[in-house]
Write a protein that holds these residues in place. Structure first.
Motif, PDB file in Angstrom:
ATOM      1  N   ASN A 250       0.828  -1.211   0.000  1.00  0.00           N
ATOM      2  CA  ASN A 250       0.000   0.000   0.000  1.00  0.00           C
ATOM      3  C   ASN A 250       0.860   1.258   0.000  1.00  0.00           C
ATOM      4  N   ARG A 251       1.909   1.269   0.837  1.00  0.00           N
ATOM      5  CA  ARG A 251       2.766   2.441   0.904  1.00  0.00           C
ATOM      6  C   ARG A 251       3.481   2.681  -0.426  1.00  0.00           C
ATOM      7  N   ASN A 254       1.294   4.060  -3.070  1.00  0.00           N
ATOM      8  CA  ASN A 254       0.906   5.431  -2.781  1.00  0.00           C
ATOM      9  C   ASN A 254       2.108   6.376  -2.755  1.00  0.00           C
ATOM     10  N   GLN A 256       5.257   5.996  -1.385  1.00  0.00           N
ATOM     11  CA  GLN A 256       6.079   6.097  -0.183  1.00  0.00           C
ATOM     12  C   GLN A 256       6.985   4.880  -0.068  1.00  0.00           C
ATOM     13  N   ASN A 287      -1.436   9.686   7.567  1.00  0.00           N
ATOM     14  CA  ASN A 287      -2.122   9.815   6.282  1.00  0.00           C
ATOM     15  C   ASN A 287      -3.605  10.130   6.439  1.00  0.00           C
TER      16      ASN A 287
END
Length: 584
Positions: A250-251, A254, A256, A287
């Motif tokens: 997920n990071r 997105n 990151q 976030n």
């Protein structure tokens, strides 16, 4: 009377304490009352005395100086007792029912700080894989499918027994008996290590093979693959290791780096209910999203998170520690990739029979399903390394797959010197091409650091969160760190561990030079040997790590690849003028 009956039943289930690590009950009993009790019936000192008199606690405290420091707190009818002793810190904790005086929880030694040492049923993999029918069924299939019935007393059959003997240690671990379980891991590890070294030295496979036709082994692989998929999807759990994979994916997606951006508790605003121990894990992160905390999840290589991106893209993530279909998908995917990879390697170097046997070994060995049912990242590294072995004749290919595997689980990095030369070592061009492939594979996964404003700062965070954390990690799940308990009867083996670690590193580096000539069998055997050696000197070891070396043990001992050595038979020439005598 009802409370008394519950307490009596709990006491009746208390097993005899063994070395201070067996749990007082398989699953701790929580006593509830219709009304919240605000005033205790017993005093703090009485509760402490009842706890210290518990057989398990008293047996463990014999290892320490008398009169340890104690304290107790009262909440809703339950006393929580804590015991400390000098450098050892907290050595025991538990709960005493105020109404009955029964000790309903008693944790000692490693069970104090490590809940995974308490023997909770199904904590790893769920109840199904840990059940006798499933586990023993897989053991039986593994033996029946691979044993050489023509040579029952062969060394190869002993190798199969050694591979299954880890089950005894796991059985004891599941009962919280850590100080008995962990020493039992080392004899089979040592056996497999010595066997791999012997095979590599002789470059000859052991005599014996599976007796079943190829089509039977192939059909069994298909059946077992379907069974494993169903068992994972319908009857498994996801531990924090697998949960970290989808968070990292997920990071990355997105924009990151996963390092330093995992959900934490700390002072973040709560956004969910408290658990049974009063801890609120759901917190609003930086976030702005409510996420379930996993603060230590960013301790793995970047490939551990990249591997979860396909599953994350297909199934998404709710930002909670729920069913996590993306994690199940990834576990199943790499479990199947490892099995198919073994089939490809076996078929390439030894034909259909060897390919079917190697794939069957992975499918049937219960510890591969133990990792799959726990939904960890522990099948990713061996799967990638197996596919690297399929490209054994490609120098750059070997380097790329070592990088991908090593930046998943750092253990795989130790095979780079060995894999730098094939089929012959000491060739500068071969080494250069392998190292170039390793560099390309490394660059392909470390792009995640360039997602941050400062890649140099991101690199420092990566080191602190991974290498530094892993090196300084304390753990009771090996022989090497038991000195932390400062308890009589438990040795401090740190110096022995350091010596063995140095020996391992020197040996792994020497494999870049010796042996000069490498057959597929020798490469598999030495790969298995160095990975086993790595696990043997780890401070924090666990059963989920067994699949790291298994493919190469299988290719060296169970479904052996061809070796270079050939036994030359003397040829006796018969004179042309002599005729053989007729048999009467």
């Amino acid at each position: 009377m009802r409370l008394a009956a519950v307490a009596a039943l709990a006491l009746a289930l208390v097993p005899a304490a063994h070395a201070g690590t067996t749990t007082s009950v398989p699953n701790p009993v929580t006593t509830t009352t219709p009304l919240v009790q605000t005033q205790p019936r017993t005093t703090k000192q009485q509760a402490i005395a009842l706890f210290l008199a518990n057989d398990k606690v008293a047996d463990w405290l014999k290892r320490y100086p008398p009169k340890p420091q104690t304290d107790a707190t009262f909440k809703q009818g339950i006393w929580t007792v804590n015991v400390w002793s000098g450098k050892a810190g907290e050595i025991a904790t538990g709960k005493v029912d105020d109404g009955t005086g029964a000790v309903i929880e008693a944790w000692t030694g490693p069970q104090v700080a490590w809940k995974m040492a308490r023997g909770y049923t199904g904590a790893f993999g769920g109840a199904k894989i840990n059940s006798y029918p499933v586990w023993l069924g897989l053991c039986a299939i593994f033996l029946l499918g691979l044993i050489d019935w023509r040579r029952l007393w062969s060394v190869r059959n002993a190798d199969l027994i050694a591979l299954l003997s880890f089950s005894v240690s796991l059985w004891l671990f599941n009962r919280g008996d850590i100080f008995t379980a962990m020493p039992l891991v080392y004899p089979p590890l040592l056996w497999l290590l010595l066997r791999c070294v012997w095979i590599a030295r002789t470059d000859r496979p052991s005599r014996g093979a599976a007796v079943w036709p190829v089509w039977v082994l192939a059909a069994a692989c298909v059946f077992l693959a379907g069974f494993k998929v169903g068992l994972n999807w319908r009857a498994s759990n996801v531990i924090d290791v697998g949960y970290s994979g989808v968070i990292g994916a997920n990071r990355i997606m997105n924009g990151q780096s996963p390092y330093g951006h995992f959900p934490v508790e700390g002072s973040r605003p709560p956004c969910g209910p408290a658990d049974s121990e009063g801890e609120i894990r759901d917190r609003i992160q930086t976030n702005g999203i409510c996420e379930n905390a996993n603060p230590l999840g960013d301790t793995y290589g970047p490939m551990s998170y990249i591997a979860y991106i396909p599953g994350y893209e297909i199934f998404g993530w709710s930002h909670k520690w729920d069913f996590l279909p993306a994690v199940h998908f990834t576990s199943i995917l790499f479990d199947l990739l490892a099995m198919v990879g073994l089939a490809v390697v076996g078929r390439r170097f030894g034909g259909p029979r060897l390919g079917a046997t190697a794939a069957f070994a992975w499918a049937a060995w219960p510890f591969t399903q133990y990792a799959s049912s726990s939904n960890t990242n522990d099948a990713i590294a061996p799967a990638l390394l197996v596919w690297g072995f399929a490209f054994l004749t490609s120098d750059a290919g070997r380097g790329i797959f070592v990088a991908l595997s090593g930046w998943t689980k750092f253990a795989s990095l130790i095979v780079l010197p060995l894999w730098s030369g094939y089929p012959e070592a000491r060739r500068p061009k071969t080494i250069a091409r392998t190292l170039l492939g390793f560099a390309l594979g490394t660059a392909a996964v470390f792009f995640v650091l360039f997602l941050e404003p400062s890649p140099l700062h991101a690199a420092r965070v990566f080191y602190d969160r991974t290498v530094s954390f892993q090196i300084g990690r304390a753990s009771p799940f090996s022989l090497w760190d038991w000195g932390q308990y400062h308890a009589k009867g438990l040795p401090d083996l740190h110096l022995v561990q350091r010596a063995l670690q140095v020996l391992l590193v020197v040996g792994a580096l020497a494999l870049a030079w010796f042996p000069r000539f490498r057959s597929p069998l020798r490469m598999a055997a030495l790969t298995g040997a160095v990975l086993i050696g790595f696990e043997m000197v780890l401070t924090h070891w666990f059963y989920l790590y067994l699949p790291w070396f298994f493919p190469f043990v299988a290719l060296a001992l169970v479904a052996p690849l061809p070796g270079r050595a050939v036994v030359e038979q003397p040829v006796v020439e018969q004179p042309v003028d002599e005729q053989p005598a007729l048999e009467v």
